[in-house]
Design a protein around this motif. Structure first.
Motif, PDB file in Angstrom:
ATOM      1  N   THR A 188      -1.580   5.173  -4.286  1.00  0.00           N
ATOM      2  CA  THR A 188      -0.919   6.029  -2.886  1.00  0.00           C
ATOM      3  C   THR A 188      -1.540   5.796  -1.855  1.00  0.00           C
ATOM      4  O   THR A 188      -1.115   5.085  -0.805  1.00  0.00           O
ATOM      5  N   GLN A 189      -2.938   5.788  -1.870  1.00  0.00           N
ATOM      6  CA  GLN A 189      -3.965   5.533  -0.565  1.00  0.00           C
ATOM      7  C   GLN A 189      -3.884   4.299  -0.287  1.00  0.00           C
ATOM      8  O   GLN A 189      -3.871   3.853   0.929  1.00  0.00           O
ATOM      9  N   LEU A 216      -0.905   3.439   2.085  1.00  0.00           N
ATOM     10  CA  LEU A 216      -0.973   3.955   3.050  1.00  0.00           C
ATOM     11  C   LEU A 216      -1.858   3.196   3.806  1.00  0.00           C
ATOM     12  O   LEU A 216      -1.773   3.008   4.972  1.00  0.00           O
ATOM     13  N   LYS A 217      -3.013   2.787   3.416  1.00  0.00           N
ATOM     14  CA  LYS A 217      -3.984   1.996   4.208  1.00  0.00           C
ATOM     15  C   LYS A 217      -3.255   0.621   4.662  1.00  0.00           C
ATOM     16  O   LYS A 217      -3.684  -0.005   5.660  1.00  0.00           O
ATOM     17  N   ARG A 225       4.751   6.331   3.910  1.00  0.00           N
ATOM     18  CA  ARG A 225       4.393   7.402   4.554  1.00  0.00           C
ATOM     19  C   ARG A 225       4.489   8.533   3.713  1.00  0.00           C
ATOM     20  O   ARG A 225       5.215   8.418   2.600  1.00  0.00           O
ATOM     21  N   LEU A 226       3.730   9.562   3.574  1.00  0.00           N
ATOM     22  CA  LEU A 226       3.792  10.699   2.785  1.00  0.00           C
ATOM     23  C   LEU A 226       4.863  11.706   3.575  1.00  0.00           C
ATOM     24  O   LEU A 226       4.853  11.853   4.756  1.00  0.00           O
ATOM     25  N   LEU A 236       5.131   9.822  -1.865  1.00  0.00           N
ATOM     26  CA  LEU A 236       5.045   8.429  -1.097  1.00  0.00           C
ATOM     27  C   LEU A 236       6.449   7.947  -0.843  1.00  0.00           C
ATOM     28  O   LEU A 236       7.241   7.339  -1.554  1.00  0.00           O
TER      29      LEU A 236
END
Length: 536
Positions: A34-35, A38-39, A44-45, A51
């Motif tokens: 998930t991270q 996003l990176k 988007r959360l 996610l």
């Protein structure tokens, strides 16, 4: 020198896969995936921690671009046609080489996982993705090995999913730029040109639909399954709009799985480790279990936010009506782990009969069960699709014809063998459609009554009641059911004009007959004996 992150089996490395890559992420946990997403700016959360991503051009499967390699193994086994489209070995080999070359010096995500909760019938699957969120999908939908299982993991099947790789139809032998190709001999699925993750899910489902009956006499099924406190298993078959997900969700029963299962001797087992639920118009009132499952580690596909917020507007279908939530089955409170149960006690075939002909509940003989299984009937109503102005019949063999590599009769005969071996299994036809007349005249059968009928069947309350055969379809109608007015149980009596009912019933029977002509040459006499009458 490659940079490798995560945990991998000592029996697998990228050279075994034929890959050359700059950075490899092995079996990363869901939070890390998930991270990473996003990176990379790929998602988007939302406000619950799910996610949210876009699958781009494709928001659904592309059945006309799914192929099976025709070779010495499959040539005389596959039911070739518009669903199972053949492609040559050299086309597969050429594309495989190009895709492997395409991945050179690219960052990739690899996951080792299982398809099938039964240890005797599961497949070891290695999936290669080019985005972390697609790998998150695989972590959610496949079964995640334990540390010991991962340490001893050896690859059987390989899935290469590369949405960025576009085929050149004129050179590569595909219909267009996107494709899904299954090679049973090479134990490989190639997916290119489409980021829609459902291609991964249904690709391996098609593989199991071939291997399990062909080699193990296990019946693969497109159905949901749950289990009561008495360890009684119920199966729910049904096409879109019939209520399969809704009716199998029961706070008093443990969910085994919501979509794909196998029936081995003595066992119903889930193929998956998660759920891929439609979420258009999702709400806590309509589907509280699914709504609550959309939280951290859930992947939401092609949804939209309310303006200036991170709150998902589930009513917004501007991107697609096929918005999806992919989550581990453990996100459902009363899910069962492991996702296994015994032989089913009750099997429900769900149909939305917009003509108001079929009883709201009826019991099927073994022969009728095979006939209706092959037929896979429901109806579309006005407003569901452009151009539909009156109810239209839909038949999908075994309630999932697009996923069947073998001839439908093979699956129906296997069902018949299971029912013959286990005569205590009850098979029910449930009409969740109309009563008192067709769509536009009658009314939709109350969900409250449908639930009451299913509960009565499961609880054994219909074991000793009187049954009367339907005059045209021959199915057995119970004459009483707790919590349901008796007049609902005999659809002819709910029509103001009974002669009109008879004529409509004969018309529907003829549609069944016409549809079944494609199966007659391979059907047994016992299956054919269950056909409806076309004259009174």
């Amino acid at each position: 020198m490659e940079l490798e992150l995560g945990t991998k089996s000592p029996f697998i490395d990228i050279t075994h896969l034929g890959l050359l890559s700059n950075k490899i992420n092995w079996n990363l946990d869901r939070s890390t995936l998930t991270q990473q997403t996003l990176k990379l700016g790929q998602g988007r959360l939302n406000d619950t921690g799910a996610l949210c991503v876009s699958t781009g051009k494709f928001t659904g499967r592309s059945p006309r671009d799914k192929f099976i390699v025709k070779d010495s193994y499959t040539a005389n086994a596959i039911d070739w046609g518009d669903i199972n489209i053949p492609i040559a070995e050299h086309v597969f080999d050429h594309l495989y080489a190009k895709m492997i070359n395409f991945l050179t010096e690219k960052e990739i995500w690899i996951r080792n996982c299982f398809a099938g909760a039964h240890p005797n019938f599961r497949l070891n699957v290695t999936v290669v993705n080019t985005t972390p969120w697609a790998n998150l999908f695989c972590s959610n939908l496949f079964i995640v090995p334990s540390e010991d299982e991962l340490h001893n993991f050896q690859q059987e099947w390989l899935i290469l999913q590369i949405p960025e790789f576009l085929a050149n139809p004129g050179v590569d032998g595909t219909r267009q730029e996107n494709f899904t190709i299954v090679s049973f001999s090479k134990k490989t699925i190639l997916i290119g040109g489409s980021a829609y993750t459902g291609e991964i899910k249904k690709g391996i489902f098609s593989v199991l639909n071939f291997l399990l009956p062909y080699h193990h006499n296990v019946l693969p099924m497109h159905c949901s399954a749950n289990e009561g406190k008495a360890e009684d298993v119920a199966l729910f078959f049904g096409l879109s709009g019939t209520g399969k997900t809704t009716l199998s969700a029961d706070s008093n029963r443990a969910l085994i799985g919501d979509d794909e299962h196998g029936w081995a001797d003595g066992s119903i087992f889930n193929f998956e480790g998660g759920c891929y639920a439609k979420c258009v118009d999702l709400s806590p009132e309509k589907e509280p279990e699914i709504f609550a499952a959309v939280k951290e580690h859930t992947l939401l596909e092609n949804t939209s936010f309310f303006p200036d917020s991170n709150i998902v507007n589930y009513a917004d279908s501007s991107i697609t009506e096929n918005t999806r939530a992919a989550y581990p089955i453990g996100h459902i409170k009363n899910s069962k782990n492991p996702s296994l149960g015994g032989n089913p006690k009750n099997i429900f075939f769900l149909t939305c009969d917009a003509f108001g002909i079929l009883p709201p509940i009826s019991k099927l003989t073994k022969e009728q069960a095979m006939y209706h299984f092959i037929s896979g009937y429901t109806a579309k109503v006005a407003g569901t699709e452009i151009g539909i102005i009156e109810p239209q019949t839909t038949f999908s063999a075994c309630f999932g014809s697009v996923f069947l590599p073998l001839h439908p009769i093979k699956y129906a005969k296997l069902l018949g063998e299971k029912l013959e071996k286990h005569p205590d299994v009850n098979v029910w036809l449930i009409n969740t459609g109309w009563t008192g007349g067709p769509y536009g005249i009658g009314k939709r059968i109350s969900l409250k009554y449908t639930r009451a009928m299913i509960n009565a069947a499961i609880n054994g309350d219909l074991n000793e009641v009187e049954y009367i055969p339907h005059v045209i379809f021959g199915v057995l109608k119970p004459q009483s059911c707790p919590g349901v007015p008796s007049e609902y149980l005999n659809p002819r009596n709910t029509w103001k004009n009974t002669e009109s009912y008879d004529q409509r019933a004969l018309s529907l029977a003829q549609l069944f007959i016409n549809n079944f002509k494609q199966f007659e040459d391979k059907a047994t006499d016992e299956i054919l004996s269950a056909a409806p009458k076309t004259v009174l």
